[in-house]
Structures are given as structure tokens and as C-alpha cells.
Scaffold this motif. Structure first.
Motif, PDB file in Angstrom:
ATOM      1  N   ILE A  31      -1.632  -1.922   2.574  1.00 45.85           N
ATOM      2  CA  ILE A  31      -0.874  -0.703   2.312  1.00 45.85           C
ATOM      3  C   ILE A  31      -1.149  -0.210   0.894  1.00 45.85           C
ATOM      4  O   ILE A  31      -1.230  -0.991  -0.044  1.00 45.85           O
ATOM      5  CB  ILE A  31       0.633  -0.985   2.502  1.00 45.85           C
ATOM      6  CG1 ILE A  31       0.929  -1.253   3.982  1.00 45.85           C
ATOM      7  CG2 ILE A  31       1.483   0.166   1.984  1.00 45.85           C
ATOM      8  CD1 ILE A  31       2.300  -1.815   4.234  1.00 45.85           C
ATOM      9  N   GLN A  32      -1.302   1.105   0.770  1.00 44.82           N
ATOM     10  CA  GLN A  32      -1.602   1.693  -0.534  1.00 44.82           C
ATOM     11  C   GLN A  32      -0.469   2.619  -0.980  1.00 44.82           C
ATOM     12  O   GLN A  32       0.239   3.209  -0.153  1.00 44.82           O
ATOM     13  CB  GLN A  32      -2.905   2.494  -0.458  1.00 44.82           C
ATOM     14  CG  GLN A  32      -4.127   1.684  -0.070  1.00 44.82           C
ATOM     15  CD  GLN A  32      -4.508   0.678  -1.138  1.00 44.82           C
ATOM     16  OE1 GLN A  32      -4.491   0.994  -2.327  1.00 44.82           O
ATOM     17  NE2 GLN A  32      -4.838  -0.536  -0.730  1.00 44.82           N
ATOM     18  N   LEU A  33      -0.297   2.739  -2.279  1.00 49.17           N
ATOM     19  CA  LEU A  33       0.640   3.716  -2.827  1.00 49.17           C
ATOM     20  C   LEU A  33       0.032   5.102  -2.783  1.00 49.17           C
ATOM     21  O   LEU A  33      -1.177   5.272  -3.017  1.00 49.17           O
ATOM     22  CB  LEU A  33       0.990   3.362  -4.270  1.00 49.17           C
ATOM     23  CG  LEU A  33       1.933   2.189  -4.501  1.00 49.17           C
ATOM     24  CD1 LEU A  33       1.846   1.722  -5.943  1.00 49.17           C
ATOM     25  CD2 LEU A  33       3.364   2.572  -4.152  1.00 49.17           C
ATOM     26  N   THR A  34       0.832   6.107  -2.482  1.00 53.48           N
ATOM     27  CA  THR A  34       0.379   7.476  -2.635  1.00 53.48           C
ATOM     28  C   THR A  34       0.371   7.808  -4.124  1.00 53.48           C
ATOM     29  O   THR A  34       0.878   7.035  -4.946  1.00 53.48           O
ATOM     30  CB  THR A  34       1.324   8.444  -1.886  1.00 53.48           C
ATOM     31  OG1 THR A  34       2.634   8.339  -2.471  1.00 53.48           O
ATOM     32  CG2 THR A  34       1.397   8.076  -0.405  1.00 53.48           C
ATOM     33  N   GLU A  35      -0.169   8.951  -4.473  1.00 55.32           N
ATOM     34  CA  GLU A  35      -0.211   9.333  -5.890  1.00 55.32           C
ATOM     35  C   GLU A  35       1.192   9.464  -6.470  1.00 55.32           C
ATOM     36  O   GLU A  35       1.472   8.995  -7.570  1.00 55.32           O
ATOM     37  CB  GLU A  35      -0.991  10.643  -6.064  1.00 55.32           C
ATOM     38  CG  GLU A  35      -2.492  10.484  -5.906  1.00 55.32           C
ATOM     39  CD  GLU A  35      -3.066   9.427  -6.842  1.00 55.32           C
ATOM     40  OE1 GLU A  35      -2.783   9.482  -8.060  1.00 55.32           O
ATOM     41  OE2 GLU A  35      -3.795   8.544  -6.342  1.00 55.32           O
ATOM     42  N   VAL A  36       2.093  10.111  -5.723  1.00 57.44           N
ATOM     43  CA  VAL A  36       3.467  10.224  -6.216  1.00 57.44           C
ATOM     44  C   VAL A  36       4.152   8.864  -6.145  1.00 57.44           C
ATOM     45  O   VAL A  36       5.027   8.555  -6.969  1.00 57.44           O
ATOM     46  CB  VAL A  36       4.259  11.294  -5.408  1.00 57.44           C
ATOM     47  CG1 VAL A  36       4.516  10.833  -3.972  1.00 57.44           C
ATOM     48  CG2 VAL A  36       5.580  11.620  -6.105  1.00 57.44           C
ATOM     49  N   GLY A  37       3.737   8.035  -5.179  1.00 59.91           N
ATOM     50  CA  GLY A  37       4.299   6.694  -5.057  1.00 59.91           C
ATOM     51  C   GLY A  37       4.039   5.855  -6.293  1.00 59.91           C
ATOM     52  O   GLY A  37       4.892   5.058  -6.714  1.00 59.91           O
ATOM     53  N   LYS A  38       2.861   6.017  -6.893  1.00 61.59           N
ATOM     54  CA  LYS A  38       2.524   5.284  -8.109  1.00 61.59           C
ATOM     55  C   LYS A  38       3.493   5.635  -9.238  1.00 61.59           C
ATOM     56  O   LYS A  38       3.937   4.772  -9.992  1.00 61.59           O
ATOM     57  CB  LYS A  38       1.083   5.604  -8.539  1.00 61.59           C
ATOM     58  CG  LYS A  38       0.019   5.090  -7.573  1.00 61.59           C
ATOM     59  CD  LYS A  38      -1.374   5.511  -8.018  1.00 61.59           C
ATOM     60  CE  LYS A  38      -2.431   5.060  -7.001  1.00 61.59           C
ATOM     61  NZ  LYS A  38      -3.791   5.515  -7.385  1.00 61.59           N
ATOM     62  N   LYS A  39       3.832   6.915  -9.339  1.00 62.45           N
ATOM     63  CA  LYS A  39       4.756   7.360 -10.391  1.00 62.45           C
ATOM     64  C   LYS A  39       6.172   6.858 -10.109  1.00 62.45           C
ATOM     65  O   LYS A  39       6.906   6.473 -11.030  1.00 62.45           O
ATOM     66  CB  LYS A  39       4.733   8.880 -10.493  1.00 62.45           C
ATOM     67  CG  LYS A  39       3.386   9.438 -10.933  1.00 62.45           C
ATOM     68  CD  LYS A  39       3.403  10.949 -10.983  1.00 62.45           C
ATOM     69  CE  LYS A  39       2.033  11.505 -11.403  1.00 62.45           C
ATOM     70  NZ  LYS A  39       2.014  12.989 -11.436  1.00 62.45           N
ATOM     71  N   ILE A  40       6.547   6.842  -8.828  1.00 61.95           N
ATOM     72  CA  ILE A  40       7.865   6.347  -8.444  1.00 61.95           C
ATOM     73  C   ILE A  40       7.991   4.866  -8.770  1.00 61.95           C
ATOM     74  O   ILE A  40       9.030   4.400  -9.271  1.00 61.95           O
ATOM     75  CB  ILE A  40       8.124   6.603  -6.942  1.00 61.95           C
ATOM     76  CG1 ILE A  40       8.298   8.099  -6.696  1.00 61.95           C
ATOM     77  CG2 ILE A  40       9.353   5.828  -6.452  1.00 61.95           C
ATOM     78  CD1 ILE A  40       8.351   8.481  -5.228  1.00 61.95           C
TER      79      ILE A  40
END
Length: 315
Positions: free
Chosen positions: A55-64
């Protein structure tokens, strides 16, 4: 949005797997997945790309995730502040120790610490120095024991002891007849080294490079001192050991040990923690226990501290 949901997000971000993350959070996988889905619905955004494996983080997920680390860490500090104010010596205390220190130091103090502070839930991990720095910065461990200095502005260091290097020299080696050896006699080409990732290896390379005998074409690296000792006895070269590693050798193997002339090369071993750490009361008692035991094992002689940091050639 809850602290628990953010903890679940951090667990999935770390392990890249919902099942493994749920096990580390001590909840069922459906419960963890449901809470993360509720958070994503509340934020109206996707934190994880579930179509990719792992599973990968989305771009906004990384910031979250970066913000979630700060929030969870700060929430933990509330309990730390209260415990420190009350003088309470207990609770979770996460300790990282580098592999070349763990087997020899941990048995010296662990039983005493547990007996003296039974309310402390001490969680111990064996980690490389790089892993320790990352986990201290990310808040995954509270404190660590490692070779220093690390020259990292975010990390505070409190010296525990200075551990001398000792030569392990087989009988057919050119240095075997010496009662004490001189660092100028070392030749990196016939020293058996630990594999990459061990800071003790970097210390030996730094020691030898001081006298211009470094050669990067090493023929043999190993992951344990016991292996190096066995290979040395087979005539494949000498090796260097930290002093505590020599205490458990049998009497026959101790005849191969050679101390260094003063100033003795040594590594500085410290208790380290992030500069924003609040569990100072726990760090203090851990240091006190180790101090009380180690002073009877290692004498503070005339030593020369060898850096564990990798030095670029010519630096």
C-alpha cells in the motif's frame, strides 16, 4: 477525527499493510480499516492508494501522515508531563540499542533495571545508528544507546562510558608476539571487519586511516564478532573487539587478546535522545542504573575517542 484514527494511519503508513498494522495496534483488521475509512470520508480525501502492493500513500496522504506524527507525538507528551510532575517512574519506555552494544551491555543492566523499576514497560529494539536517528526523530523510540559523537543537532548525547578497542591476534599473525600493540602497526588489509551498516566497522576504518594504511578492497566482512573471532583463529587475519566483548571469551581464546598502548583507541558510548524528549525522568534513572554497573567493569584510562561516523576519503 480522533487520536486513535491518526495512530492507525501512522501504523499503516509504517507497515504498508493493514493486517500487520492492526496486529501492532492490537485491534482487528476490519476495525482498523473502518476507522481509517471514516477518517478519509470526514476529510473527503484518500490517504492510501490501496490498489498498489505494498500500500502506498497518496500525495496528500504523505502530508497528512507528517501532521499526524506531530499530533500523536504531542498528545503523548501530555501524559509525559503529568508523569514527570508526579515523579512517576513507570509506563512505556522504548529503547533502541545498536547491534555491537546490545549483546554485551544489555545483560549487565536489564535485570537490575526491571527489578528496581517494575512499573516501567521497557520495550527494547536492536537497531542500526541510522535507524535509531530516524526513529528518534519520528518519535517511534524514546531513547537509545549508541556510539557517539553523532554530530546531529536534533540529538542530545550523555556519555555512559568509554570502551577500549582490543586486538584479537592469532598466533601466526605478525603482531602476536607483542605484549601491547600500537595503532601504527595496524594494516586494514589484514583486519577482519564487520559488514556494512555497523558503526564499529567505520570506527576501525577511521582509526586505520589516521595512519595512512586504509585500503577499501576488503576481502571479508561478517555480521558478528563471534564469526570474526572464529575466522581469525583459522588464520584469516586479526580483528578488533570492543572491550566488553572480550569478557565472555574462554581462557584459551583470551591468550590471543592484545591491549593497545596508551592512548588506547576507544569508542564513546552514550545514551541519546531527541532534544524535544520529555521522558527525562526515565532517561535519568536508566542512565543511573547503567552508570552504577559499568563503572565496576570499565576503568576510565587514557583513551583516544575514535569517531563512528563515516569519513569521506581525504576528509
Amino acid at each position: 477525527m480522533t487520536i486513535t484514527q491518526l495512530k492507525y494511519v501512522l501504523a499503516v503508513a509504517e507497515h504498508r499493510n493493514f493486517t500487520i498494522a492492526s496486529e501492532h495496534c492490537f485491534v482487528t483488521q476490519p476495525t482498523l480499516s473502518m476507522q481509517i475509512q471514516k477518517l478519509e470520508d470526514e476529510l473527503d480525501t484518500q490517504i492510501f492508494n490501496r490498489n498498489k502492493k505494498p500500500i502506498q500513500l497518496t500525495e496528500v496522504g504523505k502530508k497528512i501522515v507528517e501532521q499526524a506524527k506531530i499530533i500523536v507525538d504531542e498528545s503523548n507528551r501530555i501524559s509525559d508531563i503529568v508523569d514527570q510532575q508526579k515523579g512517576y517512574i513507570g509506563g512505556d519506555f522504548r529503547l533502541g540499542i545498536i547491534p555491537t552494544i546490545m549483546p554485551t551491555l544489555l545483560p549487565l543492566f536489564l535485570k537490575t533495571f526491571i527489578k528496581k523499576y517494575p512499573k516501567v514497560n521497557l520495550k527494547i529494539e536492536e537497531l542500526t545508528t541510522d535507524e535509531i536517528i530516524k526513529k528518534l526523530n519520528d518519535g517511534y523510540i524514546d531513547v537509545a544507546i549508541a556510539a557517539t559523537p553523532l554530530e546531529n543537532e536534533a540529538i542530545k548525547e550523555r556519555v555512559l562510558y568509554y570502551e577500549p578497542f582490543v586486538g584479537f591476534v592469532p598466533s601466526e599473525h605478525r603482531l602476536f608476539e607483542y605484549d601491547k600493540i600500537d595503532v601504527e602497526h595496524l594494516n586494514i588489509e589484514d583486519i577482519l571487519l564487520l559488514e556494512d551498516g555497523h558503526c564499529f566497522k567505520e570506527s576501525i576504518i577511521n582509526l586505520c586511516s589516521t595512519f595512512g594504511s586504509t585500503n577499501q578492497h576488503f576481502q571479508l566482512h561478517s555480521g558478528s564478532f563471534n564469526t570474526l573471532i572464529k575466522l581469525s583463529k583459522e588464520g584469516l587475519g586479526m580483528t578488533l573487539l570492543p572491550y566488553l566483548q572480550t569478557l565472555d571469551l574462554n581462557e584459551n581464546d583470551k591468550k590471543y587478546l592484545r591491549e593497545f598502548k596508551e592512548p588506547v583507541p576507544a569508542r564513546e558510548v552514550s545514551i541519546i535522545y531527541h532534544k524535544s524528549q520529555l521522558k527525562i525522568h526515565l532517561i535519568d534513572v536508566l542512565k543511573d542504573v547503567i552508570d552504577s554497573i559499568i563503572r565496576g567493569v570499565i576503568a576510565f584510562n587514557d583513551v583516544k575517542i575514535i569517531s563512528p561516523l563515516h569519513k569521506e576519503k581525504g576528509a
